[in-house]
Design an enzyme around this catalytic site. Structure first.
Site, PDB file in Angstrom:
ATOM      1  CG  ASN A 127       0.874  -6.178   6.633  1.00 47.50           C
ATOM      2  OD1 ASN A 127       1.644  -7.060   7.009  1.00 47.50           O
ATOM      3  ND2 ASN A 127      -0.436  -6.305   6.715  1.00 47.50           N
TER       4      ASN A 127
ATOM      5  CB  ALA B 151      -0.923  -0.011   1.221  1.00 47.85           C
TER       6      ALA B 151
ATOM      7  CG  HIS C 111      -0.276   4.608   4.952  1.00 50.53           C
ATOM      8  ND1 HIS C 111      -0.575   3.900   6.100  1.00 50.53           N
ATOM      9  CD2 HIS C 111      -0.967   4.012   3.959  1.00 50.53           C
ATOM     10  CE1 HIS C 111      -1.393   2.910   5.796  1.00 50.53           C
ATOM     11  NE2 HIS C 111      -1.650   2.955   4.516  1.00 50.53           N
TER      12      HIS C 111
END
Ligand SMILES: NC(=O)c1ccc[n+]([C@@H]2O[C@H](COP(=O)([O-])OP(=O)(O)OC[C@H]3O[C@@H](n4cnc5c(N)ncnc54)[C@H](O)[C@@H]3O)[C@@H](O)[C@H]2O)c1
Length: 277
Positions: free
Chosen positions: A198, A129, A228
């Site tokens: 992750n 991601a 993020h």
């Protein structure tokens, strides 16, 4: 459409096709299976699918893991940390390459050591991601970073964990404002939020330190996109990446882009060229 993946000449025999099995046919795995099944990865052929639940509508047999190891050259894990913990070494020992989505499993040093020692199969992590990990890894090779942080912001329902007590779960589920549910080192983040962080583990591998990476996880009811923010400071430079991914409709804990990241990683693993690696 000419894509970056097809622009370069293959480095390997154009007729050779590596047999690929997918472990886990959920949000990530289903996307990977769909592209493989229509021959979307040059040099790779979908050989089988492994899942604890019956999988329907797939143009490849569903088999157990032992059979998948016998049939495949490459296995793609899209199932969860437990599969990595229990089977990564066994897969590599059988000479099968393993592409891992659940990178957070390797926050456990003992597991990492045992799996790295296994072979001759090769172990590869997808960038999943996040982006920027190539640059971070390059910079860390020049000199260690001094400070690295990852701040992830997700919908409250995506951060709930079975180990949380009822009061905590209720507080997170019903919050009307952003609430920080975790702040601490990446190793702890990957252990406590195995399906959600992750990304933190991936950044930790990029900068070659689980201890350096400080992680914050925020439950935000307004987080339509999963974000993020990765910040890193060191002798090589100062980096800041902000990623905002739309959640997968099949599983809001996972970003919709992840199957495509896995497929790009698979192109590298099967020896087919991608223009940017
Ligand atoms: N690297 C990244 O950026 C990133 C991002 C999101 C998720 N992930 C990882 O990928 C994993 C899969 O994500 P998802 O959204 O597809 O999850 P999902 O829950 O939608 O699908 C998981 C699938 O795996 C199957 N499964 C579970 N345990 C299994 C086992 N022991 N053997 C075989 N199959 C099993 C389930 O039945 C399900 O079909 C997550 O658990 C997470 O660890 C990584």
């Amino acid at each position: 459409m000419m894509t970056a993946i097809t622009q370069l000449q293959p480095l390997v025999d154009p007729q050779a096709r590596r047999k690929v099995g997918v472990i886990g046919a959920g949000a990530i795995g289903a996307g990977v299976i769909e592209v493989l099944a229509r021959g979307g990865v040059e040099g790779a052929e979908l050989a089988c699918v492994v899942d604890v639940h019956p999988v329907s509508g797939v143009a490849a047999p569903q088999v157990n893991l032992a059979e998948a190891i016998r049939r495949c050259d490459v296995l793609v894990e899209c199932a969860g940390q437990v599969v990595v913990r229990q089977h990564a070494a066994e897969i590599l020992e059988a000479g099968v390459d393993l592409l891992v989505s659940s990178v957070g499993a390797f926050a456990d040093d003992a597991l990492l050591d045992s799996v790295v020692a296994a072979g001759p199969g090769r172990l590869l992590f997808t960038s999943g991601a996040v982006g920027g990990v190539d640059l971070l890894a390059s910079a860390a090779a020049e000199a260690p970073f001094e400070r690295v942080s990852v701040t992830s912001r997700k919908l409250p329902t995506s951060v709930l964990q079975p180990w949380m007590d009822d009061a905590t779960q209720d507080r997170i589920r019903t919050t009307t404002e952003p609430v920080e549910v975790f702040r601490g080192p990446a190793r702890e983040a990957a252990r406590l939020f195995p399906r959600s962080l992750n990304v933190a583990a991936t950044v930790a591998f990029a900068v070659d330190s689980f201890d350096l990476v400080e992680v914050a996880l925020v439950a935000d009811p307004a987080a339509e996109l999963t974000t993020h923010v990765i910040e890193a400071d060191g002798p090589t430079g100062v980096y800041r990446f902000e990623i905002a991914n739309r959640p997968s409709p099949a599983n809001p804990r996972t970003s919709g882009v992840v199957p495509h990241a896995v497929l790009r990683s698979l192109c590298v693993l099967v020896g087919r060229p991608v223009r940017i690696v």
